[in-house]
Design a protein around this motif. Structure first.
Motif, mmCIF file in Angstrom:
data_model
loop_
_atom_site.group_PDB
_atom_site.id
_atom_site.type_symbol
_atom_site.label_atom_id
_atom_site.label_comp_id
_atom_site.label_asym_id
_atom_site.label_seq_id
_atom_site.Cartn_x
_atom_site.Cartn_y
_atom_site.Cartn_z
ATOM 1 N N TYR A 167 0.825 -1.223 0.000
ATOM 2 C CA TYR A 167 0.000 0.000 0.000
ATOM 3 C C TYR A 167 0.860 1.274 0.000
ATOM 4 O O TYR A 167 0.852 2.047 -0.961
ATOM 5 C CB TYR A 167 -0.943 -0.062 1.201
ATOM 6 C CG TYR A 167 -1.734 1.189 1.462
ATOM 7 C CD1 TYR A 167 -2.352 1.888 0.421
ATOM 8 C CD2 TYR A 167 -1.887 1.674 2.761
ATOM 9 C CE1 TYR A 167 -3.092 3.035 0.674
ATOM 10 C CE2 TYR A 167 -2.629 2.807 3.024
ATOM 11 C CZ TYR A 167 -3.213 3.488 1.976
ATOM 12 O OH TYR A 167 -3.946 4.625 2.237
ATOM 13 N N VAL A 168 1.611 1.495 1.074
ATOM 14 C CA VAL A 168 2.367 2.753 1.154
ATOM 15 C C VAL A 168 3.497 2.759 0.119
ATOM 16 O O VAL A 168 3.707 3.740 -0.600
ATOM 17 C CB VAL A 168 2.928 2.966 2.585
ATOM 18 C CG1 VAL A 168 3.659 4.308 2.664
ATOM 19 C CG2 VAL A 168 1.812 2.920 3.624
ATOM 20 N N GLY A 169 4.213 1.629 0.022
ATOM 21 C CA GLY A 169 5.363 1.563 -0.889
ATOM 22 C C GLY A 169 4.993 1.846 -2.338
ATOM 23 O O GLY A 169 5.740 2.505 -3.068
ATOM 24 N N LEU A 186 5.232 -10.179 -3.006
ATOM 25 C CA LEU A 186 3.779 -10.115 -3.235
ATOM 26 C C LEU A 186 2.992 -10.883 -2.181
ATOM 27 O O LEU A 186 1.867 -11.313 -2.421
ATOM 28 C CB LEU A 186 3.423 -10.616 -4.654
ATOM 29 C CG LEU A 186 4.132 -9.885 -5.798
ATOM 30 C CD1 LEU A 186 3.670 -10.434 -7.155
ATOM 31 C CD2 LEU A 186 3.870 -8.370 -5.748
ATOM 32 N N PHE A 204 9.893 -0.708 2.969
ATOM 33 C CA PHE A 204 8.491 -0.781 3.392
ATOM 34 C C PHE A 204 8.096 -2.210 3.768
ATOM 35 O O PHE A 204 6.999 -2.431 4.262
ATOM 36 C CB PHE A 204 7.564 -0.338 2.243
ATOM 37 C CG PHE A 204 7.784 1.080 1.833
ATOM 38 C CD1 PHE A 204 7.108 2.101 2.467
ATOM 39 C CD2 PHE A 204 8.686 1.403 0.836
ATOM 40 C CE1 PHE A 204 7.322 3.421 2.116
ATOM 41 C CE2 PHE A 204 8.907 2.720 0.470
ATOM 42 C CZ PHE A 204 8.224 3.733 1.119
ATOM 43 N N ALA A 205 8.953 -3.167 3.453
ATOM 44 C CA ALA A 205 8.558 -4.573 3.569
ATOM 45 C C ALA A 205 8.547 -5.022 5.024
ATOM 46 O O ALA A 205 9.544 -4.892 5.732
ATOM 47 C CB ALA A 205 9.527 -5.444 2.762
ATOM 48 N N HIS A 210 -5.789 -4.700 1.184
ATOM 49 C CA HIS A 210 -5.275 -5.747 2.065
ATOM 50 C C HIS A 210 -6.321 -6.852 2.238
ATOM 51 O O HIS A 210 -7.516 -6.573 2.236
ATOM 52 C CB HIS A 210 -4.925 -5.170 3.440
ATOM 53 C CG HIS A 210 -3.755 -4.234 3.430
ATOM 54 N ND1 HIS A 210 -3.810 -2.940 3.892
ATOM 55 C CD2 HIS A 210 -2.492 -4.403 2.993
ATOM 56 C CE1 HIS A 210 -2.633 -2.358 3.755
ATOM 57 N NE2 HIS A 210 -1.814 -3.228 3.203
HETATM 58 N N1 LIG Z 1 -0.313 1.209 6.654
HETATM 59 C C1 LIG Z 1 -0.124 1.897 7.775
HETATM 60 O O1 LIG Z 1 -1.034 2.566 8.294
HETATM 61 C C2 LIG Z 1 1.237 1.900 8.437
HETATM 62 C C3 LIG Z 1 1.403 2.625 9.629
HETATM 63 C C4 LIG Z 1 2.662 2.637 10.223
HETATM 64 C C5 LIG Z 1 3.712 1.958 9.661
HETATM 65 N N2 LIG Z 1 3.515 1.236 8.532
HETATM 66 C C6 LIG Z 1 4.657 0.508 7.946
HETATM 67 O O2 LIG Z 1 4.720 0.851 6.580
HETATM 68 C C7 LIG Z 1 5.156 -0.276 5.812
HETATM 69 C C8 LIG Z 1 4.180 -0.500 4.679
HETATM 70 O O3 LIG Z 1 2.883 -0.721 5.204
HETATM 71 P P1 LIG Z 1 1.693 -1.140 4.221
HETATM 72 O O4 LIG Z 1 0.420 -0.844 4.904
HETATM 73 O O5 LIG Z 1 1.976 -0.579 2.896
HETATM 74 O O6 LIG Z 1 1.886 -2.713 4.213
HETATM 75 P P2 LIG Z 1 1.700 -3.728 2.977
HETATM 76 O O7 LIG Z 1 1.518 -5.065 3.617
HETATM 77 O O8 LIG Z 1 0.645 -3.236 2.071
HETATM 78 O O9 LIG Z 1 3.094 -3.653 2.239
HETATM 79 C C9 LIG Z 1 4.219 -4.419 2.641
HETATM 80 C C10 LIG Z 1 4.868 -4.975 1.377
HETATM 81 O O10 LIG Z 1 6.013 -5.742 1.759
HETATM 82 C C11 LIG Z 1 6.015 -6.961 1.029
HETATM 83 N N3 LIG Z 1 6.758 -7.962 1.824
HETATM 84 C C12 LIG Z 1 6.494 -8.409 3.065
HETATM 85 N N4 LIG Z 1 7.382 -9.366 3.402
HETATM 86 C C13 LIG Z 1 8.237 -9.495 2.356
HETATM 87 C C14 LIG Z 1 9.364 -10.320 2.101
HETATM 88 N N5 LIG Z 1 9.797 -11.227 2.992
HETATM 89 N N6 LIG Z 1 10.005 -10.196 0.932
HETATM 90 C C15 LIG Z 1 9.575 -9.304 0.003
HETATM 91 N N7 LIG Z 1 8.512 -8.504 0.184
HETATM 92 C C16 LIG Z 1 7.849 -8.600 1.359
HETATM 93 C C17 LIG Z 1 4.539 -7.310 0.860
HETATM 94 O O11 LIG Z 1 4.296 -8.200 -0.211
HETATM 95 C C18 LIG Z 1 3.948 -5.927 0.626
HETATM 96 O O12 LIG Z 1 3.945 -5.611 -0.746
HETATM 97 C C19 LIG Z 1 5.265 -1.446 6.772
HETATM 98 O O13 LIG Z 1 6.619 -1.615 7.109
HETATM 99 C C20 LIG Z 1 4.472 -0.994 7.991
HETATM 100 O O14 LIG Z 1 4.996 -1.534 9.165
HETATM 101 C C21 LIG Z 1 2.303 1.187 7.888
#
Ligand SMILES: NC(=O)c1ccc[n+]([C@@H]2O[C@H](COP(=O)([O-])OP(=O)(O)OC[C@H]3O[C@@H](n4cnc5c(N)ncnc54)[C@H](O)[C@@H]3O)[C@@H](O)[C@H]2O)c1
Length: 354
Positions: free
Chosen positions: A23-25, A45, A85-86, A196
């Motif tokens: 999402y954020v990435g 993914l 971001f992962a 998600h």
């Molecule tokens: N969404 C929020 O509100 C929020 C708030 C605070 C912090 N965060 C942090 O921001 C980051 C992104 O959050 P998001 O909501 O976009 O999460 P998300 O789950 O949508 O994105 C995470 C991405 O990382 C990839 N990933 C996970 N494990 C992996 C691995 N072993 N190898 C390769 N890729 C891998 C996933 O496939 C996914 O595309 C995270 O680190 C999260 O902790 C998010």
């Protein structure tokens, strides 16, 4: 509106975006492409989507826990900056599998940090979280708050920030950690947004209820010490987060050690979100009051003065109606998320705002 639009990539500037199909990435990758940075997304993914990766970015499928693969990709692609971001990032889930969470997030972080240090990367940005802070204090949460996570997920991010510190102090890489509050909203053209499964974030859940894709919204506790009894959170538009990343990336050309809380600075209760969504969508949303969740603080609101002062960042897209309208437009256009979605149009063709 995205003010980091003023950013100019240095010639050949290449950003490796780990987790850039999430999402954020994906929103940050989109903005980087739009600004002319060269972008490579690494993602397995597991929770991300291939169709969320912008056309202009290269995509390399990769499990970031695999040190050999990560190291090989760095040697081949030679990024100048890394954004991580992962992660696994579900708080409740992290109680069920605390060691699995810590191990997963730390493996990704150490693999990326090690490869960055070995391959001359100059800047490294980490997605951190408000969950690193203790919640006993009162008032808005600034960077001065005690680091005292209440759950294994938050602890894993504290550890990742520890890796970041030594990547800077011992390896000379400039680093930034952005501690987001609740990321929300979508691109204003409604071609990129949050998807998600299972969804655990309040705004998409409320919108799914408005779309008739769930019967009701659970409200966990209506007896919190807040004006309407429901939890208050800080929602920051994902494009404002993307802007913060670009600003931090540019600042890292000159300085390191950046640690910023990134939120709108305004708190909205669960009932506020439901009421605003009902007003914007014209749909009724049923709710069921459930018991409070263990460890759920009544109020979490960011103080983002430091990033405002240092980098000129402002949450210009984070008014609640703007967030909900953009999320509603995305979910209404893509009720099944990226399933069956047509590929994302090229960034140059996409409108930044309606
Ligand atoms: N969404 C929020 O509100 C929020 C708030 C605070 C912090 N965060 C942090 O921001 C980051 C992104 O959050 P998001 O909501 O976009 O999460 P998300 O789950 O949508 O994105 C995470 C991405 O990382 C990839 N990933 C996970 N494990 C992996 C691995 N072993 N190898 C390769 N890729 C891998 C996933 O496939 C996914 O595309 C995270 O680190 C999260 O902790 C998010």
């Amino acid at each position: 509106m995205v003010s980091a639009i003023l950013a100019k990539p240095a010639p050949g500037e290449h950003v490796l975006v780990a987790g850039g199909a999430g999402y954020v990435g994906s929103h940050v990758a989109w903005l980087l492409c739009r600004l002319g940075f060269r972008v490579t997304v690494l993602d397995d993914l597991s929770t991300g989507h291939r169709d969320a990766v912008p056309d202009h970015a290269s995509f390399i499928p990769c499990d970031l826990r695999d040190q050999e693969q990560v190291s090989g990709i760095f040697m081949e692609t030679k990024p100048s900056a890394v954004m991580n971001f992962a992660a696994r990032s579900l708080v409740g889930d992290s109680y069920r599998d605390p060691m699995g969470y810590i191990r997963h997030n730390l493996m990704i972080m150490t693999n990326l940090a090690q490869a960055a240090a070995a391959n001359g990367v100059s800047s490294f940005l980490l997605s951190s979280t408000a969950a690193i802070f203790g919640t006993d204090g009162t008032g808005k949460i600034s960077e001065a708050w005690p680091i005292h996570p209440n759950n294994p997920y938050g602890e894993s991010k504290v550890m990742c920030e520890g890796v970041l510190r030594w990547l800077e102090e011992a390896c000379g890489v400039h680093t930034a950690a952005l501690r987001y509050f609740n990321a929300s909203g979508a691109l204003f053209c409604a071609d990129l947004g949050e998807a998600h499964d299972p969804e655990t974030h309040l705004i998409p859940i409320v919108i799914q209820a408005a779309l008739g894709r769930r019967d009701h919204v659970d409200m966990f506790g209506a007896d919190h010490p807040t004006p309407d009894g429901t939890c208050i959170r800080d929602y920051v538009h994902v494009l404002d987060l993307a802007d913060a990343h670009v600003r931090a990336l540019l600042a890292l050309r000159k300085v390191g050690g950046l640690r910023y809380n990134v939120g709108s600075g305004t708190g909205y209760s669960v009932k506020d979100i439901i009421q605003a969504t009902e007003e914007i969508t014209g749909r009724r949303i049923a709710t069921i009051v459930r018991p409070r969740r263990a460890g759920d603080p009544a109020t979490l609101v960011a103080c983002s003065d430091r990033i405002g002062r240092d980098l000129g960042w402002r949450p210009v897209n984070s008014a609640l109606p703007t967030i909900i309208r953009s999320a509603w437009a995305w979910h209404a256009k893509h009720p099944d998320g990226f399933t069956g979605a047509s590929p994302l149009p090229r960034p140059a063709m996409m409108a930044l705002h309606a």
